[in-house]
Scaffold this motif. Structure first.
Motif, PDB file in Angstrom:
ATOM      1  N   SER A 190       0.809  -1.213   0.000  1.00  0.00           N
ATOM      2  CA  SER A 190       0.000   0.000   0.000  1.00  0.00           C
ATOM      3  C   SER A 190       0.839   1.259   0.000  1.00  0.00           C
ATOM      4  O   SER A 190       1.872   1.348   0.663  1.00  0.00           O
ATOM      5  CB  SER A 190      -0.913   0.009   1.232  1.00  0.00           C
ATOM      6  OG  SER A 190      -1.593   1.237   1.346  1.00  0.00           O
ATOM      7  N   THR A 191       0.370   2.271  -0.743  1.00  0.00           N
ATOM      8  CA  THR A 191       0.977   3.589  -0.693  1.00  0.00           C
ATOM      9  C   THR A 191       0.801   4.191   0.692  1.00  0.00           C
ATOM     10  O   THR A 191       1.651   4.910   1.194  1.00  0.00           O
ATOM     11  CB  THR A 191       0.312   4.510  -1.732  1.00  0.00           C
ATOM     12  OG1 THR A 191       0.340   3.859  -2.995  1.00  0.00           O
ATOM     13  CG2 THR A 191       1.043   5.837  -1.841  1.00  0.00           C
ATOM     14  N   TYR A 192      -0.323   3.890   1.301  1.00  0.00           N
ATOM     15  CA  TYR A 192      -0.656   4.401   2.623  1.00  0.00           C
ATOM     16  C   TYR A 192      -0.398   3.310   3.664  1.00  0.00           C
ATOM     17  O   TYR A 192      -0.106   2.159   3.337  1.00  0.00           O
ATOM     18  CB  TYR A 192      -2.136   4.804   2.686  1.00  0.00           C
ATOM     19  CG  TYR A 192      -2.524   5.937   1.775  1.00  0.00           C
ATOM     20  CD1 TYR A 192      -2.894   7.168   2.299  1.00  0.00           C
ATOM     21  CD2 TYR A 192      -2.544   5.793   0.393  1.00  0.00           C
ATOM     22  CE1 TYR A 192      -3.272   8.217   1.481  1.00  0.00           C
ATOM     23  CE2 TYR A 192      -2.914   6.833  -0.441  1.00  0.00           C
ATOM     24  CZ  TYR A 192      -3.278   8.042   0.109  1.00  0.00           C
ATOM     25  OH  TYR A 192      -3.656   9.072  -0.709  1.00  0.00           O
ATOM     26  N   GLU A 193      -0.571   3.664   4.931  1.00  0.00           N
ATOM     27  CA  GLU A 193      -0.469   2.653   5.979  1.00  0.00           C
ATOM     28  C   GLU A 193      -1.678   1.723   5.935  1.00  0.00           C
ATOM     29  O   GLU A 193      -1.621   0.599   6.428  1.00  0.00           O
ATOM     30  CB  GLU A 193      -0.370   3.323   7.352  1.00  0.00           C
ATOM     31  CG  GLU A 193       0.933   4.105   7.551  1.00  0.00           C
ATOM     32  CD  GLU A 193       0.989   4.762   8.915  1.00  0.00           C
ATOM     33  OE1 GLU A 193       0.111   4.460   9.751  1.00  0.00           O
ATOM     34  OE2 GLU A 193       1.890   5.581   9.142  1.00  0.00           O
ATOM     35  N   ALA A 194      -2.775   2.212   5.372  1.00  0.00           N
ATOM     36  CA  ALA A 194      -3.980   1.399   5.250  1.00  0.00           C
ATOM     37  C   ALA A 194      -4.287   1.190   3.772  1.00  0.00           C
ATOM     38  O   ALA A 194      -4.114   2.090   2.960  1.00  0.00           O
ATOM     39  CB  ALA A 194      -5.154   2.090   5.945  1.00  0.00           C
ATOM     40  N   PRO A 195      -4.743   0.006   3.387  1.00  0.00           N
ATOM     41  CA  PRO A 195      -4.928  -0.281   1.965  1.00  0.00           C
ATOM     42  C   PRO A 195      -6.146   0.381   1.327  1.00  0.00           C
ATOM     43  O   PRO A 195      -6.114   0.676   0.141  1.00  0.00           O
ATOM     44  CB  PRO A 195      -5.071  -1.807   1.934  1.00  0.00           C
ATOM     45  CG  PRO A 195      -5.511  -2.190   3.305  1.00  0.00           C
ATOM     46  CD  PRO A 195      -4.889  -1.193   4.226  1.00  0.00           C
ATOM     47  N   ILE A 196      -7.210   0.631   2.096  1.00  0.00           N
ATOM     48  CA  ILE A 196      -8.436   1.157   1.492  1.00  0.00           C
ATOM     49  C   ILE A 196      -8.203   2.472   0.744  1.00  0.00           C
ATOM     50  O   ILE A 196      -8.566   2.596  -0.427  1.00  0.00           O
ATOM     51  CB  ILE A 196      -9.550   1.308   2.550  1.00  0.00           C
ATOM     52  CG1 ILE A 196     -10.042  -0.071   3.012  1.00  0.00           C
ATOM     53  CG2 ILE A 196     -10.719   2.119   2.003  1.00  0.00           C
ATOM     54  CD1 ILE A 196     -10.717  -0.894   1.943  1.00  0.00           C
ATOM     55  N   PRO A 197      -7.592   3.491   1.373  1.00  0.00           N
ATOM     56  CA  PRO A 197      -7.364   4.726   0.614  1.00  0.00           C
ATOM     57  C   PRO A 197      -6.326   4.590  -0.485  1.00  0.00           C
ATOM     58  O   PRO A 197      -6.337   5.345  -1.449  1.00  0.00           O
ATOM     59  CB  PRO A 197      -6.903   5.723   1.689  1.00  0.00           C
ATOM     60  CG  PRO A 197      -6.378   4.884   2.797  1.00  0.00           C
ATOM     61  CD  PRO A 197      -7.215   3.641   2.796  1.00  0.00           C
ATOM     62  N   ALA A 198      -5.425   3.617  -0.366  1.00  0.00           N
ATOM     63  CA  ALA A 198      -4.381   3.455  -1.375  1.00  0.00           C
ATOM     64  C   ALA A 198      -4.985   3.082  -2.729  1.00  0.00           C
ATOM     65  O   ALA A 198      -4.565   3.590  -3.761  1.00  0.00           O
ATOM     66  CB  ALA A 198      -3.386   2.391  -0.929  1.00  0.00           C
ATOM     67  N   TRP A 199      -5.954   2.195  -2.722  1.00  0.00           N
ATOM     68  CA  TRP A 199      -6.558   1.743  -3.974  1.00  0.00           C
ATOM     69  C   TRP A 199      -7.894   2.419  -4.257  1.00  0.00           C
ATOM     70  O   TRP A 199      -8.554   2.068  -5.209  1.00  0.00           O
ATOM     71  CB  TRP A 199      -6.732   0.217  -3.950  1.00  0.00           C
ATOM     72  CG  TRP A 199      -5.487  -0.509  -4.340  1.00  0.00           C
ATOM     73  CD1 TRP A 199      -5.112  -0.850  -5.612  1.00  0.00           C
ATOM     74  CD2 TRP A 199      -4.447  -0.980  -3.484  1.00  0.00           C
ATOM     75  NE1 TRP A 199      -3.905  -1.497  -5.588  1.00  0.00           N
ATOM     76  CE2 TRP A 199      -3.466  -1.597  -4.298  1.00  0.00           C
ATOM     77  CE3 TRP A 199      -4.239  -0.941  -2.108  1.00  0.00           C
ATOM     78  CZ2 TRP A 199      -2.303  -2.172  -3.785  1.00  0.00           C
ATOM     79  CZ3 TRP A 199      -3.077  -1.500  -1.592  1.00  0.00           C
ATOM     80  CH2 TRP A 199      -2.126  -2.114  -2.430  1.00  0.00           C
ATOM     81  N   ARG A 200      -8.287   3.402  -3.439  1.00  0.00           N
ATOM     82  CA  ARG A 200      -9.586   4.067  -3.625  1.00  0.00           C
ATOM     83  C   ARG A 200     -10.678   3.025  -3.763  1.00  0.00           C
ATOM     84  O   ARG A 200     -11.471   3.027  -4.705  1.00  0.00           O
ATOM     85  CB  ARG A 200      -9.549   4.978  -4.857  1.00  0.00           C
ATOM     86  CG  ARG A 200      -8.390   5.961  -4.847  1.00  0.00           C
ATOM     87  CD  ARG A 200      -8.532   7.005  -3.764  1.00  0.00           C
ATOM     88  NE  ARG A 200      -7.318   7.810  -3.628  1.00  0.00           N
ATOM     89  CZ  ARG A 200      -7.053   8.622  -2.619  1.00  0.00           C
ATOM     90  NH1 ARG A 200      -7.914   8.740  -1.629  1.00  0.00           N
ATOM     91  NH2 ARG A 200      -5.936   9.309  -2.573  1.00  0.00           N
ATOM     92  N   SER A 201     -10.716   2.117  -2.813  1.00  0.00           N
ATOM     93  CA  SER A 201     -11.604   0.958  -2.902  1.00  0.00           C
ATOM     94  C   SER A 201     -13.074   1.348  -2.766  1.00  0.00           C
ATOM     95  O   SER A 201     -13.410   2.173  -1.912  1.00  0.00           O
ATOM     96  CB  SER A 201     -11.263  -0.043  -1.794  1.00  0.00           C
ATOM     97  OG  SER A 201      -9.896  -0.368  -1.810  1.00  0.00           O
ATOM     98  N   PRO A 202     -13.951   0.751  -3.569  1.00  0.00           N
ATOM     99  CA  PRO A 202     -15.375   0.843  -3.251  1.00  0.00           C
ATOM    100  C   PRO A 202     -15.613   0.143  -1.915  1.00  0.00           C
ATOM    101  O   PRO A 202     -15.165  -0.988  -1.720  1.00  0.00           O
ATOM    102  CB  PRO A 202     -16.049   0.092  -4.406  1.00  0.00           C
ATOM    103  CG  PRO A 202     -15.028   0.042  -5.498  1.00  0.00           C
ATOM    104  CD  PRO A 202     -13.706  -0.011  -4.796  1.00  0.00           C
ATOM    105  N   ILE A 203     -16.274   0.814  -0.995  1.00  0.00           N
ATOM    106  CA  ILE A 203     -16.475   0.280   0.345  1.00  0.00           C
ATOM    107  C   ILE A 203     -17.940  -0.076   0.533  1.00  0.00           C
ATOM    108  O   ILE A 203     -18.824   0.686   0.136  1.00  0.00           O
ATOM    109  CB  ILE A 203     -16.042   1.310   1.406  1.00  0.00           C
ATOM    110  CG1 ILE A 203     -14.580   1.723   1.168  1.00  0.00           C
ATOM    111  CG2 ILE A 203     -16.215   0.762   2.813  1.00  0.00           C
ATOM    112  CD1 ILE A 203     -14.142   2.904   2.001  1.00  0.00           C
ATOM    113  N   ALA A 204     -18.202  -1.226   1.128  1.00  0.00           N
ATOM    114  CA  ALA A 204     -19.582  -1.668   1.351  1.00  0.00           C
ATOM    115  C   ALA A 204     -20.352  -0.598   2.117  1.00  0.00           C
ATOM    116  O   ALA A 204     -19.869  -0.039   3.105  1.00  0.00           O
ATOM    117  CB  ALA A 204     -19.591  -2.989   2.124  1.00  0.00           C
TER     118      ALA A 204
END
Length: 357
Positions: A171-185
């Motif tokens: 991940s670019t970030y410490e957390a993966p969700i913002p790194a990949w701009r993930s669609p979140i449930a």
């Protein structure tokens, strides 16, 4: 002389015949035969049927499994700053991930496009993967890092690659969700960001291909691209006639982050840049949302230009307002099962604070 003449004719015929035979034995390879070799569709599930329908309508094959390094372009390593970098990816982790990708494209992307606009835009294959990232080593074992690649990679010419998710290690970030701009449930705006990022790429490529013509002269009426803008947000600045919103320069949407950005310079953008900014904002925010951001009573010139751009794109059967709103049934279920991580998904975990990703 005649026997010698006949010998020369015989030699010429034999030489021509030999060359002709060699051409038959060693034909020029068919580039299409070398471009993958996937069985398509990749299964008999409902989402595979959806992928086949998309292929029939748009001519691009959505691939989510059995992808290998040889299926991508061969420019995987690049030197830089005395170090090296390499790209990495994994196939979808489970059927739910593959189904989510195809369903997202079916519901959030292709309903807003048409074959005329996408002509010569899509490659043969569109890969959907996990953990697509680039690993860079400046000083081996000391200065090494991953950068998440969440959207189409321009270095790939015969395919597109889209990644919604990855793990913390890549991940670019410490957390993966913002790194990949993930669609979140259950998070509608996260879906809207990803929908915008993909369609924005398609539309801007269509403009480059000449499928959509920007009406610079007609759109440009009333703009002044030479006088510097006032971008300060103080009350007295907003009253200035050169305040950027009064001048009709709303800014743009960052194509990497999907976030709104004001004009980044006091120098006004060109007519083309301004048009694309309007187009992007109209794809990202509904008319109702824009009215709350920039009331038409306060910024009438801005409002008329948004109306111009949205009406103009309808000539190409592109409904920017519909893209901003998204499908009514926007939440895709089941959401893929992802590896557990101890990291949070706070957007503040930014290794480069101040950068607008």
């Amino acid at each position: 002389m005649k026997p010698i003449y006949n010998v020369w004719i015989l030699l010429f015929c034999l030489t021509f015949s030999s060359c002709y035979d060699e051409d038959i034995i060693e034909p020029t390879p068919d580039p299409l035969a070398l471009a993958g070799g996937f069985e398509f569709p990749q299964g008999d599930n409902p989402w595979d049927n959806d992928a086949m329908e998309i292929y029939k309508n748009f001519g691009v094959k959505l691939i989510y499994k059995n992808i290998t390094e040889k299926d991508l372009n061969k420019n995987w390593t690049n030197g830089g700053l005395g170090g090296s970098s390499s790209k990495t990816f994994e196939n979808c982790l489970n059927d739910e991930m593959g189904a989510f990708y195809i369903t997202f494209m079916k519901s959030h992307v292709f309903p807003y496009l048409n074959r005329e606009v996408t002509d010569r835009v899509f490659p043969m294959y569109w890969y959907f993967v996990y953990n697509y990232s680039v690993f860079t080593s400046i000083i081996p074992g000391i200065l090494e890092y991953y950068v998440a690649l969440s959207e189409h990679d321009e270095s790939q010419t015969d395919c597109w690659i889209t990644c919604f998710w990855g793990d913390a290690a890549h991940s670019t970030y410490e957390a993966p969700i913002p790194a990949w701009r993930s669609p979140i449930a259950n998070d509608q705006d996260s879906y809207a960001i990803r929908r915008f990022k993909i369609i924005d790429e398609v539309i801007r490529t269509a403009i480059t291909r000449g499928n959509i013509i920007i009406p610079e002269d007609e759109f440009d009426a009333g703009f002044d691209h030479s006088t510097p803008l006032v971008r300060d947000e103080a009350i007295e600045s907003k009253a200035d006639p050169n305040y950027y919103l009064k001048r009709g320069y709303p800014g743009y949407i960052n194509s990497l982050s999907g976030k709104y950005s004001e004009p980044n310079s006091n120098n006004p953008p060109t007519a083309k840049e301004t048009f694309i900014g309007y187009l992007q904002i109209a794809m990202r925010f509904t008319k109702e949302k824009r009215e709350t951001m920039w009331p038409s009573a306060t910024y009438p010139f801005l409002s008329t230009k948004f109306d111009f751009v949205t009406n103009y794109l309808k000539k190409y059967n592109i409904d920017l307002e519909a893209i901003a709103q998204g499908p009514e049934d926007w939440d895709i279920k089941p959401y893929p099962e992802l590896p557990e991580t101890d990291e949070g998904d706070d957007d503040d975990d930014d290794p480069w604070p101040g950068w607008d990703w």
